[in-house]
Design an enzyme around this catalytic site. Sequence first.
Site, PDB file in Angstrom:
ATOM      1  N   TYR A   1       0.763  -1.146  -0.127  1.00  0.00           N
ATOM      2  CA  TYR A   1      -0.012   0.052   0.048  1.00  0.00           C
ATOM      3  C   TYR A   1       0.761   1.321  -0.013  1.00  0.00           C
ATOM      4  O   TYR A   1       0.218   2.270   0.025  1.00  0.00           O
ATOM      5  CB  TYR A   1      -0.701   0.175   1.113  1.00  0.00           C
ATOM      6  CG  TYR A   1      -0.317  -0.196   2.446  1.00  0.00           C
ATOM      7  CD1 TYR A   1       0.325   0.811   3.197  1.00  0.00           C
ATOM      8  CD2 TYR A   1      -0.115  -1.375   3.099  1.00  0.00           C
ATOM      9  CE1 TYR A   1       1.091   0.899   4.362  1.00  0.00           C
ATOM     10  CE2 TYR A   1       0.668  -1.677   4.181  1.00  0.00           C
ATOM     11  CZ  TYR A   1       1.165  -0.542   5.021  1.00  0.00           C
ATOM     12  OH  TYR A   1       1.817  -0.715   6.187  1.00  0.00           O
ATOM     13  N   GLY A   2       2.030   1.320   0.123  1.00  0.00           N
ATOM     14  CA  GLY A   2       2.963   2.260  -0.122  1.00  0.00           C
ATOM     15  C   GLY A   2       3.941   2.294  -1.177  1.00  0.00           C
ATOM     16  O   GLY A   2       3.862   2.116  -2.359  1.00  0.00           O
ATOM     17  N   THR A   3       5.363   2.319  -0.678  1.00  0.00           N
ATOM     18  CA  THR A   3       6.753   2.654  -1.643  1.00  0.00           C
ATOM     19  C   THR A   3       6.766   1.441  -2.513  1.00  0.00           C
ATOM     20  O   THR A   3       7.507   1.333  -3.261  1.00  0.00           O
ATOM     21  CB  THR A   3       7.797   2.892  -1.090  1.00  0.00           C
ATOM     22  OG1 THR A   3       8.168   1.947  -0.005  1.00  0.00           O
ATOM     23  CG2 THR A   3       7.799   4.115  -0.211  1.00  0.00           C
TER      24      THR A   3
ATOM     25  N   GLU B   1      10.824  -3.191   5.277  1.00  0.00           N
ATOM     26  CA  GLU B   1       9.727  -3.043   6.329  1.00  0.00           C
ATOM     27  C   GLU B   1      10.103  -3.158   7.884  1.00  0.00           C
ATOM     28  O   GLU B   1       9.376  -2.851   8.745  1.00  0.00           O
ATOM     29  CB  GLU B   1       8.517  -3.921   6.170  1.00  0.00           C
ATOM     30  CG  GLU B   1       7.978  -3.809   4.665  1.00  0.00           C
ATOM     31  CD  GLU B   1       7.236  -2.537   4.263  1.00  0.00           C
ATOM     32  OE1 GLU B   1       7.375  -1.529   5.297  1.00  0.00           O
ATOM     33  OE2 GLU B   1       6.831  -2.238   3.044  1.00  0.00           O
TER      34      GLU B   1
END
Length: 122
Positions: free
Chosen positions: A9-11, A76
């Site tokens: 959902y991000g990078t 992460e």
Amino acid sequence: MHTNYYFVYGTLKNGHRNHHLLGGSLKVGDFTTKPEYSLLDLGSFPGVVKNGTTAIHGEIYKVSSQEVEGQIDLLEGYQPHGKNNLYHKELITIENKPVYIYILNTSVVDIAKYSEISSGKW
């Protein structure tokens, strides 16, 4: 063959700076979680926390490489059984498919410092 599914959902999303870490992983499609989370703006990347009311928009990838999974975990800040991880890696269900998602470790991150992205899109 080793295969897991990941909700990003991000990078790690297509077109973002860390997408290359997914290597040759197959994009299954664009998906949205149940409205059970909050998406926080941590500056240069987002973070998801549980017990919110927002549906998070992201992409699911079929990951068939343990090396790729290791690269994602490293990005992460996740280590199995680590107590000071930046994120927890959890299995959730999206459209009847078990997928991994990274959830912020609220015992390490002071989430009160960050604003919520109410749209659920980063």
